[in-house]
Write a protein that holds these residues in place. Structure first.
Motif, PDB file in Angstrom:
ATOM      1  N   ILE A  30       0.856  -1.182   0.000  1.00 54.78           N
ATOM      2  CA  ILE A  30       0.000   0.000   0.000  1.00 54.78           C
ATOM      3  C   ILE A  30       0.891   1.230   0.000  1.00 54.78           C
ATOM      4  O   ILE A  30       1.794   1.366   0.824  1.00 54.78           O
ATOM      5  CB  ILE A  30      -0.978  -0.020   1.184  1.00 54.78           C
ATOM      6  N   ASP A 242      -3.053  -0.489  10.772  1.00 56.80           N
ATOM      7  CA  ASP A 242      -3.863  -0.592   9.551  1.00 56.80           C
ATOM      8  C   ASP A 242      -3.293  -1.632   8.574  1.00 56.80           C
ATOM      9  O   ASP A 242      -2.115  -1.977   8.636  1.00 56.80           O
ATOM     10  CB  ASP A 242      -3.877   0.747   8.808  1.00 56.80           C
ATOM     11  N   ASP A 243      -4.131  -2.060   7.659  1.00 53.57           N
ATOM     12  CA  ASP A 243      -3.770  -2.833   6.450  1.00 53.57           C
ATOM     13  C   ASP A 243      -3.496  -4.322   6.666  1.00 53.57           C
ATOM     14  O   ASP A 243      -3.182  -5.028   5.722  1.00 53.57           O
ATOM     15  CB  ASP A 243      -2.551  -2.233   5.710  1.00 53.57           C
ATOM     16  N   HIS A 292     -11.367  -1.570   7.776  1.00 50.97           N
ATOM     17  CA  HIS A 292     -10.533  -0.707   6.917  1.00 50.97           C
ATOM     18  C   HIS A 292     -10.842  -0.992   5.438  1.00 50.97           C
ATOM     19  O   HIS A 292      -9.965  -0.900   4.599  1.00 50.97           O
ATOM     20  CB  HIS A 292      -9.059  -0.950   7.247  1.00 50.97           C
ATOM     21  N   HIS A 296      -9.101  -2.165   0.143  1.00 47.39           N
ATOM     22  CA  HIS A 296      -8.343  -0.911   0.143  1.00 47.39           C
ATOM     23  C   HIS A 296      -8.557  -0.062  -1.099  1.00 47.39           C
ATOM     24  O   HIS A 296      -7.666   0.685  -1.506  1.00 47.39           O
ATOM     25  CB  HIS A 296      -6.846  -1.165   0.373  1.00 47.39           C
TER      26      HIS A 296
HETATM   27 ZN    ZN Z   1      -4.596   1.633   4.720  1.00 47.26          ZN
END
Ligand code: ZN
Length: 427
Positions: A30, A242-243, A292, A296
């Motif tokens: 990301i 996150d992620d 989240h 994405h």
């Molecule tokens: Zn993110």
């Protein structure tokens, strides 16, 4: 001030929990660059040959995209590359992976939708084509079925000339436990549709695949999260990641647990199945799980329906594995508008301390910047997709505790703030 303890209620779910056997992990890239945003999620299997092919596609796509869109500035336009996947492992005979590539620009203009399939025959140790899953007797029947299904679903936009030229031996397809999905990029059969077209044929139509039909096993839960005691007279910080989940998340969970600390993990829906053991542990250790999005995509660029799909699919899969339903959404790229706010029941949580762990490769820089910036009530942004983040928190967490902070979840932080405000009002 009197010490007040907060006890957070525990969700009890009975019956037993079966071990999840997954033979793949999800890798994530990301990035936010000058002219581009990139979110790539793809599976890493235990078959080297297959991984190599997928990695080559990812590398080529990534480099080509950067070259095409990042090195040139388009007037006020950021281009977005998103790659998502589906993964199916079938009865130790086939692994079926589909990659969905999507390129769009910030004015919502779709530039490209592309699909790539990897259907790997574990016994033959090679990729197979559509021709190989159809017997010669079935060929005509399957051809007719495909045409019928296409007309049923997309009838009004199909180009008759194009459909008569389809090469049936080389169709893009994926196999799952109930059907064979067949994909068309719209330009192949239509002039009016920009998305990927997909039809599903039940496995029972393919004599070579019939045996793969398996009944879906229900996941049974018995997860009891740890109860946390928090002293609201003491300063507190909410670390957020996150992620993930990723291969680094487990280590982060263990570090948090060692220091009796908790954090909030804003997870991606499409990584949960591959890391289901991790998400269960995450919840068991008393951490909070937040949403989240599914893969994405830049949420503010999507239609209301697509936004809801991104959020709800993720809610469902988190609930499926933990029994917990998230109450917070962290929008992708931290970008939020009133359209998104009004389109979800979830509270939107951003951050006020950015560790920039995606940017700084040096562990000490991450640690020192964070120690410098935090104060009571901080919400700290990190990413559990980097080894260095896992290393950084091994230094950071004990230092924060030494400085008098409690490390709590976002819910706990907000709940404590509410109580503190009430106490102040009644004084
Ligand atoms: Zn993110």
């Amino acid at each position: 001030m009197k010490k007040i303890m907060l006890i957070f209620f525990v969700l009890l779910l009975c019956a037993c929990h079966k071990k999840n056997e997954n033979n793949y992990r999800v890798k994530t890239i990301i990035e936010e660059n000058t002219n581009t945003i990139i979110a790539i999620n793809y599976p890493i299997t235990n078959i080297k040959k297959l991984n190599k092919k997928i990695q080559k596609y990812i590398d080529d796509t990534y480099n080509k995209f950067l070259k095409q869109y990042n090195e040139i500035t388009f007037l006020n336009k950021k281009h977005e590359l998103n790659i998502d996947y589906t993964y199916y492992s079938l009865d130790n005979e086939y692994i079926s992976i589909t990659l969905f590539k999507h390129i769009s620009s910030s004015d919502k203009e779709l530039i490209l939708n592309e699909i790539v399939n990897y259907n790997y025959d574990i016994n033959k140790k090679s990729l197979i084509t559509f021709e190989e899953i159809v017997t010669s007797n079935e060929k005509l029947q399957i051809k007719d079925l495909i045409k019928n299904l296409l007309f049923e679903k997309y009838g009004n936009i199909i180009d008759l000339n194009k459909i008569s030229n389809i090469n049936y031996d080389n169709l893009k397809f994926g196999i799952n436990s109930t059907s064979v999905s067949i994909y068309f990029e719209s330009s192949e059969i239509s002039n009016k549709y920009s998305d990927i077209m997909q039809i599903d044929i039940p496995l029972s139509h393919f004599s070579k695949l019939k045996d793969l039909i398996i009944e879906k096993k229900e996941i049974q839960l018995s997860i009891k999260p740890t109860i946390n005691y928090i002293d609201i007279s003491k300063p507190m910080i909410a670390l957020t990641f996150d992620d993930g989940p990723s291969i680094y998340t487990e280590e982060i969970l263990e570090t948090l647990n060692t220091y009796h600390s908790n954090a909030t993990f804003f997870v991606l829906g499409n990584k949960i199945e591959a890391h289901s053991g991790t998400i269960i542990k995450m919840y068991q250790y008393g951490n909070e799980i937040g949403n989240h999005s599914y893969n994405h995509r830049s949420l503010t660029k999507l239609s209301l329906e697509e936004q809801r799909e991104q959020i709800e699919k993720t809610q469902d899969i988190i609930k499926k594995y933990t029994g917990f339903t998230p109450i917070y959404l962290r929008p992708t790229y931290g970008s939020v508008n009133s359209k998104l706010r009004n389109n979800t029941n979830l509270d939107i949580v951003l951050w006020n301390v950015d560790t920039k762990d995606w940017k700084y490769k040096d562990v000490n820089t991450i640690v020192n910047n964070t120690l410098r910036d935090v104060k009571d009530g901080s919400i700290v942004l990190m990413h559990d997709t980097h080894k260095r983040t896992s290393e950084a928190i091994k230094i950071l967490i004990p230092k924060l505790i030494e400085n008098g902070y409690q490390l709590v979840t976002v819910s706990e932080l907000k709940e404590a703030q509410k109580i503190k405000n009430k106490i102040d009002e009644t004084r």
